[in-house]
Design a protein around this motif. Structure first.
Motif, PDB file in Angstrom:
ATOM      1  N   ARG A  41       1.058  -1.231   0.139  1.00  0.00           N
ATOM      2  CA  ARG A  41      -0.133   0.165  -0.122  1.00  0.00           C
ATOM      3  C   ARG A  41       0.906   1.181   0.287  1.00  0.00           C
ATOM      4  O   ARG A  41       0.852   2.118  -0.713  1.00  0.00           O
ATOM      5  CB  ARG A  41      -0.858  -0.025   1.435  1.00  0.00           C
ATOM      6  CG  ARG A  41      -1.983  -1.064   1.276  1.00  0.00           C
ATOM      7  CD  ARG A  41      -2.836  -1.024   2.643  1.00  0.00           C
ATOM      8  NE  ARG A  41      -3.899  -2.252   2.551  1.00  0.00           N
ATOM      9  CZ  ARG A  41      -4.884  -2.182   1.946  1.00  0.00           C
ATOM     10  NH1 ARG A  41      -5.470  -1.371   1.329  1.00  0.00           N
ATOM     11  NH2 ARG A  41      -5.674  -3.333   1.978  1.00  0.00           N
ATOM     12  N   LEU A  42       1.924   1.162   0.873  1.00  0.00           N
ATOM     13  CA  LEU A  42       2.711   2.560   0.808  1.00  0.00           C
ATOM     14  C   LEU A  42       3.519   2.663  -0.350  1.00  0.00           C
ATOM     15  O   LEU A  42       3.683   3.661  -0.986  1.00  0.00           O
ATOM     16  CB  LEU A  42       3.836   2.383   2.102  1.00  0.00           C
ATOM     17  CG  LEU A  42       5.044   3.440   1.929  1.00  0.00           C
ATOM     18  CD1 LEU A  42       4.217   4.784   2.412  1.00  0.00           C
ATOM     19  CD2 LEU A  42       5.813   2.985   3.253  1.00  0.00           C
ATOM     20  N   THR A  43       4.007   1.406  -0.878  1.00  0.00           N
ATOM     21  CA  THR A  43       4.911   1.517  -2.224  1.00  0.00           C
ATOM     22  C   THR A  43       3.784   2.010  -3.539  1.00  0.00           C
ATOM     23  O   THR A  43       4.225   2.901  -4.144  1.00  0.00           O
ATOM     24  CB  THR A  43       5.358   0.223  -2.520  1.00  0.00           C
ATOM     25  OG1 THR A  43       6.447   0.010  -1.499  1.00  0.00           O
ATOM     26  CG2 THR A  43       6.128   0.226  -3.852  1.00  0.00           C
ATOM     27  N   LEU A  44       2.692   1.443  -3.303  1.00  0.00           N
ATOM     28  CA  LEU A  44       1.675   1.751  -4.404  1.00  0.00           C
ATOM     29  C   LEU A  44       1.431   3.643  -4.023  1.00  0.00           C
ATOM     30  O   LEU A  44       1.420   4.104  -5.332  1.00  0.00           O
ATOM     31  CB  LEU A  44       0.358   1.255  -4.236  1.00  0.00           C
ATOM     32  CG  LEU A  44      -0.602   1.852  -5.151  1.00  0.00           C
ATOM     33  CD1 LEU A  44      -0.130   1.271  -6.753  1.00  0.00           C
ATOM     34  CD2 LEU A  44      -1.923   0.804  -4.946  1.00  0.00           C
ATOM     35  N   PHE A  45       1.242   4.021  -3.085  1.00  0.00           N
ATOM     36  CA  PHE A  45       1.051   5.401  -2.960  1.00  0.00           C
ATOM     37  C   PHE A  45       2.298   6.517  -3.267  1.00  0.00           C
ATOM     38  O   PHE A  45       2.239   7.290  -4.001  1.00  0.00           O
ATOM     39  CB  PHE A  45       0.907   5.787  -1.371  1.00  0.00           C
ATOM     40  CG  PHE A  45       0.631   7.266  -0.939  1.00  0.00           C
ATOM     41  CD1 PHE A  45      -0.327   7.966  -1.465  1.00  0.00           C
ATOM     42  CD2 PHE A  45       1.927   7.988  -0.325  1.00  0.00           C
ATOM     43  CE1 PHE A  45      -0.310   9.324  -0.997  1.00  0.00           C
ATOM     44  CE2 PHE A  45       1.780   9.337  -0.304  1.00  0.00           C
ATOM     45  CZ  PHE A  45       0.551  10.022  -0.616  1.00  0.00           C
ATOM     46  N   VAL A  46       3.471   5.857  -3.003  1.00  0.00           N
ATOM     47  CA  VAL A  46       4.815   6.624  -3.457  1.00  0.00           C
ATOM     48  C   VAL A  46       4.769   6.581  -4.880  1.00  0.00           C
ATOM     49  O   VAL A  46       5.205   7.569  -5.627  1.00  0.00           O
ATOM     50  CB  VAL A  46       5.766   5.971  -2.883  1.00  0.00           C
ATOM     51  CG1 VAL A  46       7.171   6.538  -3.373  1.00  0.00           C
ATOM     52  CG2 VAL A  46       5.856   6.115  -1.351  1.00  0.00           C
ATOM     53  N   MET A  47       4.586   5.388  -5.438  1.00  0.00           N
ATOM     54  CA  MET A  47       4.622   5.272  -6.754  1.00  0.00           C
ATOM     55  C   MET A  47       3.728   6.005  -7.630  1.00  0.00           C
ATOM     56  O   MET A  47       3.654   6.471  -8.722  1.00  0.00           O
ATOM     57  CB  MET A  47       4.479   3.848  -7.337  1.00  0.00           C
ATOM     58  CG  MET A  47       5.942   2.949  -7.068  1.00  0.00           C
ATOM     59  SD  MET A  47       7.358   3.780  -7.603  1.00  0.00           S
ATOM     60  CE  MET A  47       7.200   3.788  -9.205  1.00  0.00           C
ATOM     61  N   PHE A  48       2.419   5.903  -7.118  1.00  0.00           N
ATOM     62  CA  PHE A  48       1.287   6.884  -7.657  1.00  0.00           C
ATOM     63  C   PHE A  48       1.762   8.316  -7.772  1.00  0.00           C
ATOM     64  O   PHE A  48       1.805   9.106  -8.856  1.00  0.00           O
ATOM     65  CB  PHE A  48       0.075   6.785  -6.785  1.00  0.00           C
ATOM     66  CG  PHE A  48      -0.948   7.780  -7.275  1.00  0.00           C
ATOM     67  CD1 PHE A  48      -1.872   7.355  -8.212  1.00  0.00           C
ATOM     68  CD2 PHE A  48      -1.033   8.954  -6.594  1.00  0.00           C
ATOM     69  CE1 PHE A  48      -2.941   8.314  -8.496  1.00  0.00           C
ATOM     70  CE2 PHE A  48      -2.203   9.828  -7.069  1.00  0.00           C
ATOM     71  CZ  PHE A  48      -2.937   9.501  -7.887  1.00  0.00           C
ATOM     72  N   THR A  49       2.283   8.852  -6.524  1.00  0.00           N
ATOM     73  CA  THR A  49       2.675  10.177  -6.526  1.00  0.00           C
ATOM     74  C   THR A  49       4.002  10.342  -7.475  1.00  0.00           C
ATOM     75  O   THR A  49       3.860  11.429  -8.135  1.00  0.00           O
ATOM     76  CB  THR A  49       3.093  10.527  -5.079  1.00  0.00           C
ATOM     77  OG1 THR A  49       2.218  10.251  -4.366  1.00  0.00           O
ATOM     78  CG2 THR A  49       3.359  12.313  -5.285  1.00  0.00           C
TER      79      THR A  49
END
Length: 407
Positions: free
Chosen positions: A20-28
């Motif tokens: 979830r954190l990696t997805l958020f970082v990669m989204f940004t």
């Protein structure tokens, strides 16, 4: 049940997994990278004029050549970067793409003629490719049951970037000129690269020699049922839509009879398309995880082809605005659906090669499309290429229907 599904559906998997954190970082980071690249989209043909191309018939041709140049080198290099990512990690490839993009975009604002611009575009294709690198990283950390949703969310980042980037870049270009806008776009890419370096998490374990030997060749990928047909879909899809890309700013200028604020108007129309596409991307990704990726994709491609034809009928900016809004809703889910199908057909340890191959097919389509569009516009005018796009996009569904044996 595959090992990936067991891992993603076990007790507490969603709570303890870092996906979830990696997805958020990669989204940004993906959003920032697309904003940085898209800063320059509204004014490439006008920048060509500024740096010395004065023959109006050559402006769309050069715009097509420049867009095709980066795609040509990306066609060659994308599978190589994908092959390396399966051996050394996907995060490293994302960092490479973003930092290289930052340097090259800044340098583009300092060139003196169109040939220097062509050289930098060739370099950009060889060393960037943030979308394919990011998709490979995100796909490798997502639970299997969240693949459609997660890739849809990544496409939201792309469309949001494509919404704000051209709009902001067009306004800034009208205020401070094209050169400083390139430098600003590069600075935004630099921020995205730093964010990935510090925030994204990848627990990459280098495959064993036996595993590399078993899954290390492109021949293994081509042997997978349905994957070749899906590569054809990627090629035809991007060829068809990129016919229109280099001529769209000139088409908007003609339809609106614009004499001033051309870049900002182009940015606005590209922006609303990205905004509506953003809304549909995540929703369609979520829906396709439940209804089937293939069926939803076929429907979306058909509607998109009809709306490309509608572009040729527009007679003013208001009509074109309505068409671009509807077009965004139609195309928003196409790429996440196509990428999700790749993830379904390909084993996890080969994601780098698989998404590198899709990037190569994408780039080949993006090489041939702008060249065809620029030449067609030079000889046929700015309306007929949209009809050709519509016809070609409708052909994309054929390999999907005939060969792809997955939902």
């Amino acid at each position: 049940m595959t090992s990936r599904e067991k891992e993603s559906t076990g007790p507490g998997a969603h709570e303890t997994s870092p996906w979830r954190l990696t997805l958020f970082v990669m989204f940004t980071a993906q959003f920032l990278s697309i904003v940085g690249f898209a800063f320059v989209l509204p004014f490439i043909p006008f920048y060509v004029r500024e740096i010395g191309v004065t023959d109006e018939k050559l402006v769309p041709v050069w715009a097509g050549i420049l867009l095709a140049a980066s795609s040509l080198t990306m066609t060659i290099f994308a599978p190589i970067w994908g092959w390396l990512s399966d051996r050394y990690g996907r995060k490293l490839m994302v960092e490479r793409a973003m930092f290289a993009g930052a340097i090259i975009t800044m340098a583009t604002g300092m060139i003196g003629d169109v040939y220097q611009l062509l050289f930098l575009r060739l370099l950009a294709g060889a060393f960037t490719g943030t979308i394919a690198a990011s998709i490979a990283l995100v796909s490798s950390v997502l639970p299997g049951t969240r693949l459609g949703f997660g890739l849809g969310l990544m496409q939201v980042a792309v469309f949001l970037g494509m919404s704000l980037g051209p709009w902001m870049g067009g306004m800034i270009a009208d205020m401070i000129g094209y050169r400083l806008t390139f430098i600003a776009g590069g600075a935004i890419l630099l921020v995205g690269g730093v964010l990935v370096m510090l925030g994204a998490e990848e627990k990459f374990i280098r495959p064993s020699a036996a595993s590399l030997k078993r899954s290390g060749t492109m021949g293994m990928l081509f042997a997978m049922p349905g994957l070749v047909s899906l590569m054809v879909v990627f090629l035809l899809f991007h060829f068809s839509i990129n016919i229109a890309i280099p001529i769209l700013p000139l088409f908007i200028e003609e339809v609106g009879n614009l004499k001033t604020q051309v870049a900002s108007t182009t940015g606005l129309l590209l922006g609303v398309t990205g905004a509506t596409a953003s809304i549909s991307a995540a929703a369609i990704g979520y829906l396709s995880d439940r209804r089937g990726h293939k069926q939803v994709l076929i429907f979306n491609l058909f509607i998109a082809s009809m709306l490309w034809a509608a572009h040729a009928l527009a007679r003013n900016i208001d009509q074109l605005l309505v068409i671009r809004i509807l077009f965004g809703f139609a195309v928003g889910g196409n790429l996440p659906l196509m990428n999700a199908l790749v993830g379904k057909l390909t084993p996890k340890e080969s994601y780098g090669k698989a998404y590198g191959l899709t990037a190569s097919m994408t780039s080949l389509g993006m090489t041939l499309g702008p060249l065809a569009g620029g030449i067609m516009a030079s000889y046929m005018g700015l309306h007929w290429p949209f009809v050709v796009v519509s016809l070609l996009l409708s052909l994309v569904v054929i390999p999907l229907i005939l060969s792809l044996k997955t939902r």
